[in-house]
Design an enzyme around this catalytic site. Structure first.
Site, PDB file in Angstrom:
ATOM      1  N   ASP A 297       0.853  -1.191   0.000  1.00  0.00           N
ATOM      2  CA  ASP A 297       0.000   0.000   0.000  1.00  0.00           C
ATOM      3  C   ASP A 297       0.894   1.248   0.000  1.00  0.00           C
ATOM      4  O   ASP A 297       1.823   1.345   0.807  1.00  0.00           O
ATOM      5  CB  ASP A 297      -0.904  -0.010   1.239  1.00  0.00           C
ATOM      6  CG  ASP A 297      -1.874  -1.192   1.215  1.00  0.00           C
ATOM      7  OD1 ASP A 297      -2.313  -1.577   0.116  1.00  0.00           O
ATOM      8  OD2 ASP A 297      -2.171  -1.744   2.296  1.00  0.00           O
TER       9      ASP A 297
ATOM     10  N   ASP B 194       3.950   0.147  -8.283  1.00  0.00           N
ATOM     11  CA  ASP B 194       3.520   0.912  -9.461  1.00  0.00           C
ATOM     12  C   ASP B 194       3.343   2.376  -9.068  1.00  0.00           C
ATOM     13  O   ASP B 194       2.737   3.137  -9.802  1.00  0.00           O
ATOM     14  CB  ASP B 194       2.197   0.353  -9.992  1.00  0.00           C
ATOM     15  CG  ASP B 194       1.090   0.408  -8.946  1.00  0.00           C
ATOM     16  OD1 ASP B 194       1.383   0.212  -7.753  1.00  0.00           O
ATOM     17  OD2 ASP B 194      -0.071   0.650  -9.311  1.00  0.00           O
TER      18      ASP B 194
HETATM   19  C1  LIG Z   1      -1.978  -3.382  -3.052  1.00  0.00           C
HETATM   20  S1  LIG Z   1      -2.139  -4.929  -2.321  1.00  0.00           S
HETATM   21  C2  LIG Z   1      -0.988  -5.933  -3.245  1.00  0.00           C
HETATM   22  C3  LIG Z   1      -1.239  -7.387  -3.086  1.00  0.00           C
HETATM   23  C4  LIG Z   1      -0.229  -8.357  -3.702  1.00  0.00           C
HETATM   24  N1  LIG Z   1       1.065  -8.257  -3.062  1.00  0.00           N
HETATM   25  C5  LIG Z   1      -0.072  -8.196  -5.191  1.00  0.00           C
HETATM   26  O1  LIG Z   1       1.017  -7.869  -5.647  1.00  0.00           O
HETATM   27  O2  LIG Z   1      -1.056  -8.419  -5.914  1.00  0.00           O
HETATM   28  C6  LIG Z   1      -1.297  -4.717  -0.740  1.00  0.00           C
HETATM   29  C7  LIG Z   1      -1.693  -5.767   0.270  1.00  0.00           C
HETATM   30  O3  LIG Z   1      -0.858  -5.645   1.446  1.00  0.00           O
HETATM   31  C8  LIG Z   1      -1.644  -5.980   2.571  1.00  0.00           C
HETATM   32  N2  LIG Z   1      -0.992  -5.429   3.782  1.00  0.00           N
HETATM   33  C9  LIG Z   1      -0.926  -4.131   4.143  1.00  0.00           C
HETATM   34  N3  LIG Z   1      -0.248  -3.987   5.308  1.00  0.00           N
HETATM   35  C10 LIG Z   1       0.143  -5.248   5.675  1.00  0.00           C
HETATM   36  C11 LIG Z   1       0.868  -5.769   6.783  1.00  0.00           C
HETATM   37  N4  LIG Z   1       1.331  -4.968   7.760  1.00  0.00           N
HETATM   38  N5  LIG Z   1       1.085  -7.092   6.842  1.00  0.00           N
HETATM   39  C12 LIG Z   1       0.606  -7.908   5.867  1.00  0.00           C
HETATM   40  N6  LIG Z   1      -0.094  -7.466   4.786  1.00  0.00           N
HETATM   41  C13 LIG Z   1      -0.326  -6.154   4.695  1.00  0.00           C
HETATM   42  C14 LIG Z   1      -3.007  -5.396   2.252  1.00  0.00           C
HETATM   43  O4  LIG Z   1      -4.057  -6.029   2.979  1.00  0.00           O
HETATM   44  C15 LIG Z   1      -3.119  -5.650   0.740  1.00  0.00           C
HETATM   45  O5  LIG Z   1      -3.802  -6.837   0.448  1.00  0.00           O
END
Ligand SMILES: C[S@@+](CC[C@H](N)C(=O)[O-])C[C@H]1O[C@@H](n2cnc3c(N)ncnc32)[C@H](O)[C@@H]1O
Length: 172
Positions: A75, A111
């Site tokens: 994120d 991105d």
């Molecule tokens: C934009 S998505 C990208 C998902 C995947 N990595 C991809 O490339 O398709 C970012 C993901 O990171 C997760 N996330 C955010 N903070 C996190 C944390 N502290 N620990 C684990 N996951 C986290 C969110 O729930 C979200 O699903």
């Protein structure tokens, strides 16, 4: 860390049956999606899922116990007042450096140009990591074993250009 829909993690686990993978993701629909891949591809032998924040797992793992960490399309937290929530930064780089083995890879992708600058600035300056790039093209080209996720496809369709950053954990 943050496997989203789990496509990348599932493909990596299927291609590397002798390697154990730990996936962390607090988004429950993503966990459900990964479980479908685990069932369809029979991956229960080498995937363990933590349906939660990755940070407690990082703190619980022994030092120098992990061969590679993937933080893909984290994120971006675009507002400056939220910058400390960006996963790659001063709070989590020491956690990652602690668990990674000497020579292990920290693999990042984004991105988001602002997040790219931020991650580069912090990881490049962090003494335990060495950026594995020789030329500009290196960070425009995905690693050889890359698996595209729905998130990345959407970014490309929207005209955003992903970057791929690979860091090596320096020897202790
Ligand atoms: C934009 S998505 C990208 C998902 C995947 N990595 C991809 O490339 O398709 C970012 C993901 O990171 C997760 N996330 C955010 N903070 C996190 C944390 N502290 N620990 C684990 N996951 C986290 C969110 O729930 C979200 O699903």
């Amino acid at each position: 860390m943050g496997f989203g829909g789990g496509e990348h993690l599932a493909e990596q686990a299927a291609a590397n049956p002798d390697i154990g993978f730990i996936g962390c993701e607090p988004f429950i629909n993503g966990v459900a999606n990964l479980l479908q891949h685990v069932e369809a591809k029979d991956l229960s032998g080498n995937i363990r899922i933590c349906p939660d924040d990755a940070r407690p797992i990082l703190d619980a793992l022994p030092e120098a116990s992990v061969g590679r960490v993937f933080v893909l399309f984290a994120d971006p937290w675009p507002k400056l007042r939220h910058a400390e929530r960006r996963f790659i930064g001063p709070a989590n780089l020491p956690r990652l450096a602690r668990v990674l083995k000497d020579g292990a890879e920290l693999r990042l992708a984004t991105d988001d140009q602002q997040l790219c600058r931020w991650m580069l600035e912090h990881a490049w300056r962090y003494p335990d990591f060495e950026w594995l790039a020789d030329k500009a093209a290196d960070w425009r080209v995905p690693p050889a074993d890359w698996v595209q996720t729905r998130y990345e496809q959407k970014a490309l369709e929207a005209g955003r250009v992903p970057v791929y950053l690979r860091f090596r954990r320096r020897d202790r």
